[in-house]
Scaffold this active site. Structure first.
Site, PDB file in Angstrom:
ATOM      1  N   ALA A 123     -56.900 -39.951-138.903  1.00 34.88           N
ATOM      2  CA  ALA A 123     -57.065 -40.495-140.257  1.00 34.88           C
ATOM      3  C   ALA A 123     -55.908 -41.415-140.628  1.00 34.88           C
ATOM      4  O   ALA A 123     -56.115 -42.533-141.123  1.00 34.88           O
ATOM      5  CB  ALA A 123     -57.207 -39.354-141.264  1.00 34.88           C
TER       6      ALA A 123
ATOM      7  N   GLU B 246     -44.896 -37.239-139.145  1.00 32.47           N
ATOM      8  CA  GLU B 246     -45.664 -36.297-138.331  1.00 32.47           C
ATOM      9  C   GLU B 246     -44.818 -35.083-137.976  1.00 32.47           C
ATOM     10  O   GLU B 246     -43.688 -35.227-137.507  1.00 32.47           O
ATOM     11  CB  GLU B 246     -46.169 -36.979-137.056  1.00 32.47           C
TER      12      GLU B 246
ATOM     13  N   GLU C 204     -67.866 -35.217-129.930  1.00 37.49           N
ATOM     14  CA  GLU C 204     -69.153 -35.822-129.617  1.00 37.49           C
ATOM     15  C   GLU C 204     -69.337 -37.041-130.531  1.00 37.49           C
ATOM     16  O   GLU C 204     -69.138 -36.954-131.732  1.00 37.49           O
ATOM     17  CB  GLU C 204     -70.271 -34.804-129.862  1.00 37.49           C
TER      18      GLU C 204
ATOM     19  N   TYR D 271     -75.529 -32.170-142.770  1.00 38.24           N
ATOM     20  CA  TYR D 271     -75.688 -32.483-141.349  1.00 38.24           C
ATOM     21  C   TYR D 271     -77.133 -32.864-141.033  1.00 38.24           C
ATOM     22  O   TYR D 271     -77.397 -33.795-140.259  1.00 38.24           O
ATOM     23  CB  TYR D 271     -75.264 -31.292-140.501  1.00 38.24           C
TER      24      TYR D 271
ATOM     25  N   VAL E  32     -43.677 -32.844-144.069  1.00 37.27           N
ATOM     26  CA  VAL E  32     -43.734 -33.143-145.498  1.00 37.27           C
ATOM     27  C   VAL E  32     -43.979 -31.833-146.243  1.00 37.27           C
ATOM     28  O   VAL E  32     -44.932 -31.105-145.947  1.00 37.27           O
ATOM     29  CB  VAL E  32     -44.832 -34.167-145.811  1.00 37.27           C
TER      30      VAL E  32
ATOM     31  N   SER F 230     -55.775 -28.827-142.073  1.00 38.40           N
ATOM     32  CA  SER F 230     -55.750 -29.144-140.645  1.00 38.40           C
ATOM     33  C   SER F 230     -56.585 -28.123-139.896  1.00 38.40           C
ATOM     34  O   SER F 230     -56.393 -26.915-140.066  1.00 38.40           O
ATOM     35  CB  SER F 230     -54.318 -29.127-140.102  1.00 38.40           C
TER      36      SER F 230
ATOM     37  N   THR G  69     -66.198 -34.687-137.756  1.00 40.87           N
ATOM     38  CA  THR G  69     -66.515 -35.826-136.907  1.00 40.87           C
ATOM     39  C   THR G  69     -65.339 -36.802-136.910  1.00 40.87           C
ATOM     40  O   THR G  69     -64.592 -36.885-137.873  1.00 40.87           O
ATOM     41  CB  THR G  69     -67.763 -36.585-137.419  1.00 40.87           C
TER      42      THR G  69
ATOM     43  N   SER H 124     -62.995 -38.867-140.183  1.00 42.00           N
ATOM     44  CA  SER H 124     -61.549 -39.103-140.145  1.00 42.00           C
ATOM     45  C   SER H 124     -61.203 -40.573-140.266  1.00 42.00           C
ATOM     46  O   SER H 124     -60.067 -40.913-140.624  1.00 42.00           O
ATOM     47  CB  SER H 124     -60.951 -38.552-138.844  1.00 42.00           C
TER      48      SER H 124
END
Length: 589
Positions: free
Chosen positions: A33, A56, A82, A201, A250, A292, A507, A511
Site C-alpha cells: 500500500a 518501516e 492469487e 466477494y 511509528v 496488519s 487482495t 492494497s
C-alpha cells in the site's frame, strides 16, 4: 477523487497538481500500500521522489508480500497471492514499473506474457483417502436450498449482512457442499467470518464463478511475490529518490481536530530504540497503513514449532492509539480482538528427496520441474482434519533455488484440531511433523512417511495471529474511510481502510486501490481511479455464473410439449431469448 471506466481516463495523464512542489509525503509501513502510494505520488502527482519518506518497522520492504531464504531454516513464504485480469489499480501501477527480468518491458508486460504462454488451471483440485481423487469432478453440486442461500445473500443489502456470520445466513446444506469447500479454501474464509465480506466477494468475483472449481481464472507471478512484485517496485522508488527508513516503529500520530477540520500535526516514532518526532504542517501528507495481517508472525523450523505471539502488536497498537482520538478513525478491536478466530498456520516445505516430487506429479498430473504451472492453485485434502491445502507454483519459486528442489506452500484452516497421521494440532507441530501430515495426505505409504519427512524435506512453519482479521463480522464505521471527512493532510490505506468503491479486501488490488484513492483525493488529481470491474451488473456474466452454478443443467420450460415449443420459438426471436440459449439457461423442448 472520482472513479472512471474505459480507456478515456485510463490512458490520460493528469496535469501537475497546484502546489505539489511545496508538499512532502510520509508513509507508515513499507508494504504494498505505501509503496504503491509513493509511486502514484511520483507518476501521477508529479511529486519529487526525494520528498517522500517511508517508515518501516522491519529491515526490508514488502509487508505481507514476502518470500525469503533464511540461511539456517530454508525458503519461507508466509502466503501467496492469487491475481486476475480485473485488478484494475494493480495493473495500472505495474504498467509503469520496469521488469527486472525482461529489458524494455514492464512488470505488467512480463506478467501478461507469462500467463498467456502458460495459462493457469488445476488438473485435480480436491483429494481424499490419502491422495486419491475426491471426484468433485469440478462440479458445485448445489442443491436447490444451497442455490437459494446464495441468491438470498447476493440480493441482500449491505446493511442486512452487517455484523452477521456466514453460518448465520447460509444453511448447513450449503456449508457441506463443494462450492463452500472450493471457496473457503481458496479465500481462507471460516464459517464464523463476515457474511458481509462473503457477499462483497460474490459481487466482486461473480465473473470467476465459472473458474472456481478448476482455478482457471487465476494468474500467478513467475517467482515468489517478493522477487516478482516488491523488488521491482522498491528499486524503482529508490531510483526516484524515495527514502526508506527501516527499523522504525511509528508509535503515534497527533491530530488537530477542530469541528469538521482534521489535520495530522506530528508523527512519533522510534528508530533503533531512540525516540523521534516529525512535525507536520498542512502541506505534509501522511498515509497510514493501519492493522496488519502478518503482524507478530512467528516462524519455527524443521525441528521447532512456530509460536502464537499474543504480545504487543505495534501495527495494531498504533491503530488503537489513533482510533481513541476520533470516532471516525475506526474500531480496531472488531478485527484484532479475538486471535483464536483470526489465526491460522502455514508451512513452507522444500523437497530434498526426488521421491516426493513423484507424489506431487501423481496428483497434479504435471511435471513439477517443467518450469510451468504445476498444481494450478491449491489442492485441498477434503478429509483432512486440519482442512489442509497445499500448492506448488511454477518452479523455481526462488531465484536462488537449486534445480533439484521443489518449494511447496502448505496451510491449514483449522489450527487447533489433531491431525490424521500426526495426532497433534498444526500449531503444536514442528516443520518435520507438518511434513509428515502432508505426505500422508499425498498418499506416501505410511512405512516411508517418517523417514522421508526427516531426511527428504526441510520445512518452516509460520503462525500468523491476525491473518484473517479483516474477515471478522463488521459494520459501517468499523474501518475508517480512506480519507475521513474533514481530513486535510492524511489518509488511511491498506486492508483495514474503507474504500468508497465496491472492492473487497485480502487482495493485492485493495492494497493498491486505497493509496491510489488517497493520493488522488489529497492532491485533487483530475484523472479518475479505475472503478471496480462491473461484472455484477453485466447480464452476460450473471447468466454465465447462473449456468455454472447449476453445473450446466438447463431449466425446462413449463407446460405441455407443444406449448414449450411455441414459447421457446417466441424467445428465439429476441435478444433475451438468444442470451438465455447462448448461456444454456433454458433447454430446447
Amino acid at each position: 477523487m472520482h472513479h472512471s471506466a474505459g480507456n478515456y481516463e485510463a490512458f490520460a495523464r493528469p496535469r501537475k497538481p497546484e502546489g505539489v512542489d511545496d508538499k512532502t509525503a510520509w508513509f507508515v509501513g513499507a508494504g504494498l500500500a505505501s509503496m504503491a502510494g509513493a509511486a502514484f505520488l511520483i507518476r501521477d502527482g508529479q511529486m519529487a521522489g526525494d520528498k517522500i519518506t517511508i517508515f518501516e518497522e522491519l529491515d526490508l520492504p514488502g509487508g505481507a508480500l514476502d518470500g525469503i531464504k533464511e540461511p539456517k531454516k530454508g525458503f519461507v513464504i508466509r502466503g501467496g497471492r492469487e491475481m486476475e485480469n480485473h485488478f484494475e489499480c494493480l495493473w495500472d501501477l505495474f504498467r509503469s514499473i520496469p521488469s527486472m527480468e525482461i529489458d524494455g518491458a514492464s512488470v505488467l508486460d512480463e506478467f501478461f506474457w507469462l500467463n498467456n504462454d502458460d495459462p493457469n488451471f488445476s488438473m485435480q483440485r480436491v483429494t481424499m483417502d490419502q491422495g486419491q481423487d475426491a471426484h468433485t469432478d469440478f462440479k458445485f453440486a448445489l442443491t436447490d436450498r444451497a442455490q437459494k442461500d446464495l441468491l438470498k445473500v447476493f440480493l441482500a443489502t449491505r446493511e442486512e449482512m452487517e455484523n452477521k456470520r456466514i453460518d448465520e445466513v447460509m444453511s448447513k446444506e450449503f456449508l457441506d457442499g463443494n462450492f463452500w469447500l472450493y471457496w473457503r479454501t481458496m479465500f481462507a474464509f471460516e464459517e464464523w467470518h463476515s457474511a458481509l465480506e462473503f457477499k462483497l466477494y460474490l459481487h466482486r468475483f461473480i465473473h470467476h464463478i465459472k473458474g472456481l472449481p478448476d482455478l482457471s481464472t487465476l494468474k500467478f507471478t513467475k517467482y515468489n511475490q517478493y522477487e516478482s512484485l516488491v523488488l521491482p517496485l522498491y528499486r524503482w522508488l529508490l531510483d526516484q529518490g524515495v527514502t526508506f527508513q527501516f527499523s522504525t516503529t511509528v508509535t503515534d500520530v497527533d491530530f488537530d481536530i477542530d469541528g469538521t477540520r482534521k489535520q495530522a500535526t506530528a508523527i512519533h516514532w522510534t528508530h533503533n530504540g531512540e525516540a523521534g518526532v516529525t512535525d507536520l504542517g498542512p502541506d505534509d501528507l501522511v498515509f497510514m497503513t493501519i492493522g496488519s495481517l502478518t503482524e507478530n508472525s512467528d516462524e519455527g523450523d524443521h525441528h521447532t514449532p512456530a509460536k502464537l505471539n499474543t504480545g504487543p502488536a505495534p501495527a495494531w497498537d498504533l491503530w488503537r492509539t489513533i482510533a481513541a482520538k476520533d470516532p471516525a478513525f475506526g474500531r480496531p478491536d472488531v478485527f484484532a480482538g479475538d486471535i483464536d478466530a483470526t489465526k491460522w498456520e502455514s508451512c513452507t516445505v522444500t523437497t530434498l528427496d526426488k521421491r516426493i516430487p513423484e507424489y506431487i506429479q501423481k496428483i497434479c498430473k504435471r511435471d513439477p520441474f517443467s518450469g510451468k504451472v504445476v498444481t494450478g492453485g491449491i489442492v485441498t485434502a477434503k478429509d483432512s482434519s486440519w482442512l489442509m491445502s497445499w500448492t506448488v507454483n511454477r518452479q523455481p519459486h526462488f531465484k536462488q533455488q537449486p534445480d533439484d528442489q521443489i518449494v511447496v506452500w502448505v496451510y491449514a484452516l483449522f489450527s487447533d484440531v489433531d491431525g490424521d497421521y500426526v495426532k497433534k494440532s498444526i500449531s503444536e507441530c514442528t516443520g518435520e511433523e507438518i511434513t509428515r501430515e502432508w505426505l500422508y495426505h499425498m498418499g506416501v505409504p505410511e512405512n516411508q512417511i517418517d523417514e522421508l519427512a526427516a531426511t527428504g524435506a526441510k520445512a518452516v512453519p509460520c503462525m500468523m495471529p491476525y491473518v484473517t482479521a479483516f474477515f471478522m463480522p463488521r459494520q459501517a464505521g468499523d474501518r475508517p474511510d480512506v480519507v475521513p471527512a474533514g481530513a486535510v493532510n492524511f489518509a488511511f490505506i491498506g486492508q483495514f481502510s474503507e474504500s468508497p468503491s465496491r472492492d473487497c479486501i485480502f487482495t493485492t488490488e485493495y492494497s493498491v486501490r486505497t493509496p491510489m484513492e488517497a493520493v488522488y483525493t489529497l492532491l485533487d488529481l483530475e484523472r479518475g481511479v479505475p472503478e471496480v470491474y462491473g461484472s455484477t451488473y453485466d447480464v452476460r456474466q450473471l447468466l454465465n455464473a447462473t449456468a455454472r452454478l447449476r453445473d450446466g443443467a438447463e431449466t425446462e420450460l413449463p407446460g405441455p410439449h407443444f406449448l414449450r415449443e411455441k414459447l421457446y420459438g417466441k424467445l428465439q426471436g429476441n435478444e433475451v431469448g438468444k442470451l438465455l440459449s447462448e448461456y444454456k439457461i433454458i433447454a430446447e423442448p
